[in-house]
Design a protein around this motif. Structure first.
Motif, PDB file in Angstrom:
ATOM      1  N   THR A  84      53.056  -2.072  84.512  1.00 32.79           N
ATOM      2  CA  THR A  84      53.454  -3.013  83.461  1.00 32.79           C
ATOM      3  C   THR A  84      54.032  -4.273  84.097  1.00 32.79           C
ATOM      4  O   THR A  84      54.302  -4.311  85.292  1.00 32.79           O
ATOM      5  CB  THR A  84      54.519  -2.419  82.527  1.00 32.79           C
ATOM      6  OG1 THR A  84      55.706  -2.167  83.280  1.00 32.79           O
ATOM      7  CG2 THR A  84      54.035  -1.129  81.879  1.00 32.79           C
ATOM      8  N   ASP A  86      57.238  -7.011  82.921  1.00 31.60           N
ATOM      9  CA  ASP A  86      58.311  -7.176  81.947  1.00 31.60           C
ATOM     10  C   ASP A  86      58.954  -8.558  81.977  1.00 31.60           C
ATOM     11  O   ASP A  86      59.542  -8.984  80.989  1.00 31.60           O
ATOM     12  CB  ASP A  86      59.417  -6.135  82.211  1.00 31.60           C
ATOM     13  CG  ASP A  86      58.876  -4.724  82.268  1.00 31.60           C
ATOM     14  OD1 ASP A  86      58.413  -4.233  81.234  1.00 31.60           O
ATOM     15  OD2 ASP A  86      58.907  -4.123  83.364  1.00 31.60           O
ATOM     16  N   PHE A 130      52.313  -8.743  77.568  1.00 34.20           N
ATOM     17  CA  PHE A 130      53.470  -8.149  76.902  1.00 34.20           C
ATOM     18  C   PHE A 130      53.071  -7.505  75.583  1.00 34.20           C
ATOM     19  O   PHE A 130      53.455  -6.372  75.280  1.00 34.20           O
ATOM     20  CB  PHE A 130      54.526  -9.222  76.616  1.00 34.20           C
ATOM     21  CG  PHE A 130      55.280  -9.733  77.814  1.00 34.20           C
ATOM     22  CD1 PHE A 130      55.372  -9.013  78.978  1.00 34.20           C
ATOM     23  CD2 PHE A 130      55.930 -10.965  77.742  1.00 34.20           C
ATOM     24  CE1 PHE A 130      56.082  -9.493  80.078  1.00 34.20           C
ATOM     25  CE2 PHE A 130      56.653 -11.453  78.822  1.00 34.20           C
ATOM     26  CZ  PHE A 130      56.726 -10.723  79.991  1.00 34.20           C
ATOM     27  N   ALA A 134      53.082  -3.374  74.526  1.00 31.30           N
ATOM     28  CA  ALA A 134      54.196  -3.016  73.651  1.00 31.30           C
ATOM     29  C   ALA A 134      53.822  -1.829  72.772  1.00 31.30           C
ATOM     30  O   ALA A 134      52.709  -1.739  72.246  1.00 31.30           O
ATOM     31  CB  ALA A 134      54.592  -4.198  72.786  1.00 31.30           C
ATOM     32  N   GLU A 135      54.775  -0.930  72.587  1.00 28.25           N
ATOM     33  CA  GLU A 135      54.553   0.227  71.721  1.00 28.25           C
ATOM     34  C   GLU A 135      54.874  -0.150  70.280  1.00 28.25           C
ATOM     35  O   GLU A 135      55.859  -0.823  70.000  1.00 28.25           O
ATOM     36  CB  GLU A 135      55.436   1.388  72.157  1.00 28.25           C
ATOM     37  CG  GLU A 135      55.102   1.936  73.533  1.00 28.25           C
ATOM     38  CD  GLU A 135      56.008   3.088  73.919  1.00 28.25           C
ATOM     39  OE1 GLU A 135      55.850   3.599  75.034  1.00 28.25           O
ATOM     40  OE2 GLU A 135      56.872   3.442  73.090  1.00 28.25           O
ATOM     41  N   SER A 138      58.555  -0.234  68.566  1.00 31.41           N
ATOM     42  CA  SER A 138      59.650  -0.347  69.530  1.00 31.41           C
ATOM     43  C   SER A 138      60.582  -1.484  69.117  1.00 31.41           C
ATOM     44  O   SER A 138      60.173  -2.440  68.469  1.00 31.41           O
ATOM     45  CB  SER A 138      59.104  -0.603  70.937  1.00 31.41           C
ATOM     46  OG  SER A 138      58.380  -1.820  70.977  1.00 31.41           O
ATOM     47  N   ILE A 142      60.211  -7.445  74.014  1.00 29.81           N
ATOM     48  CA  ILE A 142      59.176  -6.746  74.773  1.00 29.81           C
ATOM     49  C   ILE A 142      58.856  -7.476  76.075  1.00 29.81           C
ATOM     50  O   ILE A 142      58.004  -7.031  76.839  1.00 29.81           O
ATOM     51  CB  ILE A 142      57.884  -6.576  73.946  1.00 29.81           C
ATOM     52  CG1 ILE A 142      57.248  -7.938  73.627  1.00 29.81           C
ATOM     53  CG2 ILE A 142      58.155  -5.777  72.688  1.00 29.81           C
ATOM     54  CD1 ILE A 142      55.860  -7.826  73.014  1.00 29.81           C
ATOM     55  N   HIS A 184      56.612 -12.178  68.155  1.00 26.06           N
ATOM     56  CA  HIS A 184      56.104 -11.078  68.987  1.00 26.06           C
ATOM     57  C   HIS A 184      57.212 -10.419  69.802  1.00 26.06           C
ATOM     58  O   HIS A 184      56.927  -9.554  70.638  1.00 26.06           O
ATOM     59  CB  HIS A 184      55.021 -11.607  69.929  1.00 26.06           C
ATOM     60  CG  HIS A 184      53.870 -12.247  69.225  1.00 26.06           C
ATOM     61  ND1 HIS A 184      52.915 -11.517  68.545  1.00 26.06           N
ATOM     62  CD2 HIS A 184      53.534 -13.556  69.066  1.00 26.06           C
ATOM     63  CE1 HIS A 184      52.023 -12.346  68.018  1.00 26.06           C
ATOM     64  NE2 HIS A 184      52.374 -13.578  68.318  1.00 26.06           N
ATOM     65  N   ARG A 185      58.461 -10.859  69.575  1.00 30.61           N
ATOM     66  CA  ARG A 185      59.635 -10.321  70.272  1.00 30.61           C
ATOM     67  C   ARG A 185      59.604 -10.620  71.768  1.00 30.61           C
ATOM     68  O   ARG A 185      60.074  -9.841  72.589  1.00 30.61           O
ATOM     69  CB  ARG A 185      59.795  -8.823  70.003  1.00 30.61           C
ATOM     70  CG  ARG A 185      60.114  -8.531  68.547  1.00 30.61           C
ATOM     71  CD  ARG A 185      60.262  -7.065  68.248  1.00 30.61           C
ATOM     72  NE  ARG A 185      58.968  -6.375  68.325  1.00 30.61           N
ATOM     73  CZ  ARG A 185      58.715  -5.352  69.117  1.00 30.61           C
ATOM     74  NH1 ARG A 185      59.649  -4.897  69.936  1.00 30.61           N
ATOM     75  NH2 ARG A 185      57.542  -4.774  69.114  1.00 30.61           N
TER      76      ARG A 185
END
Length: 267
Positions: A84, A86, A130, A134-135, A138, A142, A184-185
Motif C-alpha cells: 500500500t 499511505d 488511496f 480504501a476499505e 472505514s 485514507i 474521498h477522505r
C-alpha cells in the motif's frame, strides 16, 4: 491523537538531497516504510548503502517524474514493495533564476513544470491509489499528501520570478486540491519554509558571509531553521494527529514573513 507514522508507507520525492532526503531519513527513523524518489541515481544509491540496517523498510526509485510513465512506475514500485501507499511528500523543488525582461527565458515555464505540474500529477495518481485501496466503511483519512513550498511564493523577487510564481501556485493548488479530495477522505496540506540549514545554503553562506546576518536580522526568532524542524511539521501533517487538518499551508520561517522588509532595512 498520535503523531506516529510507524508502519505507514510513504513516498518522498526529491529524496537524494536537501529537505527531501531529510524527510526521508526522518520518516525511516519514525518507523515508516519509505520510497526515496529522485532523478539522481548515484546519490540515491549512496544513501541506500547508509540505510542497510533499515533495508527491509526502504526502497529507491530513479526516474523523471515529469513523465507520466515514471509516475506510474513509482506507484507500482511502491505497491510491489509494501502493498500500500499511505503518505506522499512532494519535496522535490528546483530553483532557477529568471531574467524577467528576456522573452527567450523559459525559466517560468520550467519552474511551473517542475514545482507545480509534477507534484499535481503525482498527487492525482497517488490519490487514485488511496481510493482504490480504501476499505468500504472505514473511518478517518485514507491518505495524506504534504507539499513543500517556499516563502518565496509570498515575496516579490524578479530574479526568482519563476520559482516564486511556481511556489505561490503550488500553495493555491494545495488548497484547491484539498477541497476536491476531501469527499474521498484524503488530506492535502503544505509546509512553506524559509531559510533552512541545508548543505546548499551552508555552502552559499560560506561565499556570501554578510548574507547570514541579513537572514538573521529578517527573522524574529533570530536564527536559521534546521531540517529536523521542517521534518517534524511534515510528520505532524502526515499523521493521524492532523486528521481534521486539510488545505492548510503551515509556514515554518521563524516569523520572517511577518516583517515588512523595508522596516527590517531601516532598523
Amino acid at each position: 491523537m498520535s503523531f506516529s507514522i510507524k508502519g505507514r508507507t510513504a513516498i518522498v520525492t526529491g529524496a537524494a538531497n536537501g529537505l527531501g532526503l531529510a524527510v526521508a531519513r526522518h520518516f525511516v527513523r519514525a518507523g515508516a516504510n519509505v520510497v526515496l524518489a529522485d532523478m539522481d541515481e548515484a546519490a540515491l544509491e549512496r544513501e541506500m548503502t547508509e540505510m542497510t540496517a533499515d533495508a527491509d523498510h526502504v526502497r529507491m526509485f530513479t526516474g523523471d517524474l515529469r513523465q507520466k510513465l515514471s509516475i506510474a512506475n513509482l506507484v507500482s514500485t511502491t505497491v510491489d514493495a509494501f502493498d500500500t501507499v499511505d503518505i506522499l511528500v512532494n519535496a522535490a523543488r528546483q530553483v532557477a533564476g529568471t531574467a524577467p525582461l528576456d522573452p527567450e527565458d523559459t525559466s517560468v515555464e520550467d519552474m511551473l513544470m517542475q514545482n507545480l505540474s509534477t507534484p499535481l500529477r503525482l498527487s492525482q495518481a497517488i490519490a487514485r491509489r488511496f481510493i482504490k485501496q480504501a476499505e468500504a466503511g472505514s473511518e478517518g483519512s485514507i491518505g495524506s499528501i504534504v507539499n513543500l513550498s517556499s516563502i518565496a511564493g509570498r515575496r516579490a523577487n524578479p530574479e526568482l520570478l519563476g520559482f516564486s510564481v511556481a511556489n505561490a501556485a503550488l500553495d493555491q493548488m494545495t488548497r484547491s486540491m484539498a477541497v476536491a479530495l476531501a469527499p474521498h477522505r484524503i488530506r492535502m496540506n503544505g509546509v512553506q519554509v524559509g531559510s533552512v540549514l541545508s548543505a546548499s545554503l551552508m555552502g552559499w553562506l560560506r561565499d556570501h558571509d554578510s548574507a547570514r546576518q541579513s537572514i538573521l536580522d529578517a527573522t524574529p526568532l533570530g536564527r536559521i531553521a534546521n531540517a529536523a524542524e521542517i521534518c517534524d511539521t511534515v510528520q505532524y501533517l502526515a499523521s493521524d494527529a492532523a486528521g481534521f487538518v486539510t488545505g492548510q499551508i503551515v509556514t515554518v520561517d521563524g516569523g520572517r514573513t511577518l516583517l515588512d522588509p523595508a522596516a527590517v532595512a531601516v532598523h
